[in-house]
Every structure is written in structure tokens, then in C-alpha cells.
Design a protein around this motif. Structure first.
Motif, PDB file in Angstrom:
ATOM      1  N   SER A 266      -6.590   2.647 -13.643  1.00  0.00           N
ATOM      2  CA  SER A 266      -6.621   2.003 -12.330  1.00  0.00           C
ATOM      3  C   SER A 266      -7.110   0.560 -12.451  1.00  0.00           C
ATOM      4  O   SER A 266      -6.572  -0.352 -11.797  1.00  0.00           O
ATOM      5  CB  SER A 266      -7.541   2.771 -11.373  1.00  0.00           C
ATOM      6  N   GLU A 267      -8.127   0.351 -13.296  1.00  0.00           N
ATOM      7  CA  GLU A 267      -8.653  -1.017 -13.491  1.00  0.00           C
ATOM      8  C   GLU A 267      -7.576  -1.914 -14.080  1.00  0.00           C
ATOM      9  O   GLU A 267      -7.404  -3.070 -13.653  1.00  0.00           O
ATOM     10  CB  GLU A 267      -9.872  -0.940 -14.417  1.00  0.00           C
TER      11      GLU A 267
ATOM     12  N   ILE B 247      -5.096  -2.788 -11.382  1.00  0.00           N
ATOM     13  CA  ILE B 247      -5.641  -3.752 -10.411  1.00  0.00           C
ATOM     14  C   ILE B 247      -5.692  -5.155 -11.018  1.00  0.00           C
ATOM     15  O   ILE B 247      -5.355  -6.149 -10.356  1.00  0.00           O
ATOM     16  CB  ILE B 247      -7.049  -3.298  -9.952  1.00  0.00           C
TER      17      ILE B 247
ATOM     18  N   ASP C  97      -2.486  -6.783 -10.780  1.00  0.00           N
ATOM     19  CA  ASP C  97      -1.985  -6.934  -9.401  1.00  0.00           C
ATOM     20  C   ASP C  97      -0.857  -5.958  -9.071  1.00  0.00           C
ATOM     21  O   ASP C  97       0.108  -6.301  -8.367  1.00  0.00           O
ATOM     22  CB  ASP C  97      -1.501  -8.373  -9.158  1.00  0.00           C
TER      23      ASP C  97
ATOM     24  N   ASN D 175      -2.419  -2.295  -5.210  1.00  0.00           N
ATOM     25  CA  ASN D 175      -3.816  -1.877  -5.211  1.00  0.00           C
ATOM     26  C   ASN D 175      -4.097  -0.700  -4.291  1.00  0.00           C
ATOM     27  O   ASN D 175      -4.876   0.199  -4.624  1.00  0.00           O
ATOM     28  CB  ASN D 175      -4.716  -3.055  -4.822  1.00  0.00           C
TER      29      ASN D 175
ATOM     30  N   LEU E 136      -5.715   2.781  -5.604  1.00  0.00           N
ATOM     31  CA  LEU E 136      -6.991   3.279  -5.086  1.00  0.00           C
ATOM     32  C   LEU E 136      -6.829   4.628  -4.388  1.00  0.00           C
ATOM     33  O   LEU E 136      -7.709   5.494  -4.477  1.00  0.00           O
ATOM     34  CB  LEU E 136      -7.607   2.253  -4.138  1.00  0.00           C
TER      35      LEU E 136
ATOM     36  N   GLU F 112     -12.872  -0.884  -6.035  1.00  0.00           N
ATOM     37  CA  GLU F 112     -12.540  -1.390  -4.692  1.00  0.00           C
ATOM     38  C   GLU F 112     -12.924  -2.864  -4.562  1.00  0.00           C
ATOM     39  O   GLU F 112     -12.166  -3.681  -4.023  1.00  0.00           O
ATOM     40  CB  GLU F 112     -13.271  -0.568  -3.628  1.00  0.00           C
TER      41      GLU F 112
ATOM     42  N   ALA G 203     -10.655  -5.028  -6.630  1.00  0.00           N
ATOM     43  CA  ALA G 203      -9.353  -5.234  -5.988  1.00  0.00           C
ATOM     44  C   ALA G 203      -9.421  -6.374  -4.975  1.00  0.00           C
ATOM     45  O   ALA G 203      -8.426  -7.067  -4.731  1.00  0.00           O
ATOM     46  CB  ALA G 203      -8.899  -3.943  -5.303  1.00  0.00           C
TER      47      ALA G 203
ATOM     48  N   LYS H  41     -11.746 -10.415  -8.173  1.00  0.00           N
ATOM     49  CA  LYS H  41     -11.836 -10.189  -9.617  1.00  0.00           C
ATOM     50  C   LYS H  41     -12.980 -11.031 -10.176  1.00  0.00           C
ATOM     51  O   LYS H  41     -12.788 -12.195 -10.554  1.00  0.00           O
ATOM     52  CB  LYS H  41     -10.516 -10.519 -10.288  1.00  0.00           C
TER      53      LYS H  41
END
Length: 251
Positions: free
Chosen positions: A128-129, A132, A135, A138, A142, A205, A208, A211
């Protein structure tokens, strides 16, 4: 004088070796002799097992008695009766112990599977990181992370419920070595691991939205702590699983 009984036996732990034509074991009244083993041991009898027209005929008295059963012959009705002996109290106790140890081993196996599922949240958060930071959608990333965390929480609750039931049964059984004294600690550590992953998610979160190094550190530090806790406690659960597995194998 005992009546010699020859009947077809197709049950129990019996192995009969049959050959066609002229038997390597010799003949009995024109029929090939069949050697019989019960639980790995050869059975000897006055009348041997034979192969009669392709059907294996075995001496029921010898086989039944080898299995601990009693055979009676009624001359008036030409009836053979076989009665198995009831299990001894020690045999019943052994079966009871093995069943309990099996339940405990199986429950620790469930705890290991739960630990694997929670630990996998670390990989999910890592993916997920990456998404994110590149881009990718997102909101979708999440939402998927939230779903997987919730699934792990539900699995945790279900497994803890079944563990408490088995733990209570083991304690009331008064069987030596039947206990789950460390289950409460393992579940506490699993819960802490989930909470660290939840905090890691909060870092995602924020990441997102912005950064920054600070937001990345919230995500990364909590993910690392959660994974480390799960690694240690899955090892403990695995040790307990093999403890009961070996108890069963060594019985």
C-alpha cells in the motif's frame, strides 16, 4: 472338542497374500494356502487360510482370537458367534487423552494460522505504501487496507473464542499436560501487533495526504513493531503445537 470354523473374514487389520494356480505356500485339500497376518504378525491355525475359486477363506477363530475377540460355536444351530472384549479402563483413558491432545494441537495450529494472517498485514501495508508513493488510486488502496485489517480482527475474535472453549475443556479434563497457559499471552501480543498495524495504517493515511518523512516514519516504525511481535509469538505457538503433536505420536 472344538469345532474348527472356516469362514470368510474381510474386516479387522488382516492381510492375506493370495497367489493363483500352484501356491508358493503349498496346498490344502487342493486349494492354495494363504498366509495371514494380523497387525503385522503371522497367524497359525490348524486349518490354514485358502484361496477357494478366487475367494479368500480364512480361519475366523484364529484371526478373531488374535484380535482379542472370543469365538463360540453352537453345534445345534451351526452358528459361530464372535464377541469383542470391552476396552479396558486404561485403554479408554488413553483414547480420552489422545483426543484431548489432538484438540489442543489443532487449536494451536489455528493460532499459528491466525498469526500468519495478522503478520501478512505487514506485506499488505508495504504494498500500500508503494502504491501511495507512486500516486496509485489512494482511496482504493486505503479501502483495501481497511478491509484486510478488519478481516484480521474478525479472525482474531473467532479464534480467541474457540481457544477459550478448548482451554476451558482442557482445564476441566484433569489430563496431565493438557493446558493452554500461554494462550492468553499469545493473544495479547497478537492484539498488540494488530494495534501497531492500525497505527501504521494511520501513517499511510497521512502519507496519502502529504508525503513527508514524519508520516513515513509513523507508517514504517509501527509496521516494523507489529511484524516483530507477530514473529516471536508465532514461534511460541508453533512450539506448543509440536509439543502436543509429539505427545500423540509418542503414545
Amino acid at each position: 472338542m472344538k469345532k474348527k470354523i472356516i469362514m470368510l473374514v474381510a474386516a479387522f487389520s488382516v492381510f492375506a497374500g493370495v497367489v493363483s494356480a500352484s501356491s508358493i505356500n503349498g496346498d490344502y485339500k487342493g486349494n492354495s494356502i494363504v498366509k495371514v497376518k494380523v497387525n503385522g504378525n503371522f497367524v497359525n491355525s490348524d486349518v490354514p487360510g485358502i484361496n477357494l475359486d478366487g475367494t479368500t477363506m480364512l480361519p475366523v477363530r484364529a484371526i478373531s482370537e488374535a484380535l482379542g475377540a472370543e469365538v463360540k460355536w453352537d453345534q445345534n444351530t451351526y452358528t459361530a458367534s464372535i464377541s469383542s472384549s470391552p476396552r479396558s479402563s486404561s485403554a479408554n483413558e488413553d483414547i480420552r487423552n489422545i483426543k484431548m491432545y489432538s484438540k489442543l494441537a489443532e487449536q494451536y495450529k489455528r493460532i499459528i494460522v491466525l498469526g500468519d494472517a495478522i503478520a501478512n498485514l505487514s506485506n499488505m501495508l508495504s504494498y500500500s505504501e508503494t502504491a501511495i508513493m507512486n500516486d496509485v488510486d489512494n482511496a482504493k488502496v486505503l479501502a483495501n487496507a481497511t478491509k484486510q485489517i478488519n478481516n484480521a480482527v474478525n479472525m482474531y475474535n473467532t479464534t480467541m473464542e474457540t481457544t477459550n472453549a478448548v482451554k476451558k475443556e482442557a482445564e476441566s479434563s484433569n489430563i496431565e499436560g493438557a493446558y493452554m497457559y500461554d494462550a492468553e499471552l499469545i493473544f495479547k501480543e497478537y492484539s498488540d501487533g494488530i494495534n501497531y498495524f492500525k497505527e501504521s495504517y494511520k501513517g499511510l493515511e497521512k502519507l496519502a495526504q502529504q508525503k513527508s518523512e514524519a508520516n513515513f516514519n509513523i507508517y514504517f516504525d509501527n509496521r516494523t513493531k507489529g511484524f516483530d511481535i507477530l514473529t516471536d509469538n508465532r514461534y511460541y505457538a508453533n512450539e506448543r503445537y509440536f509439543e502436543y503433536y509429539n505427545k500423540i505420536q509418542n503414545y
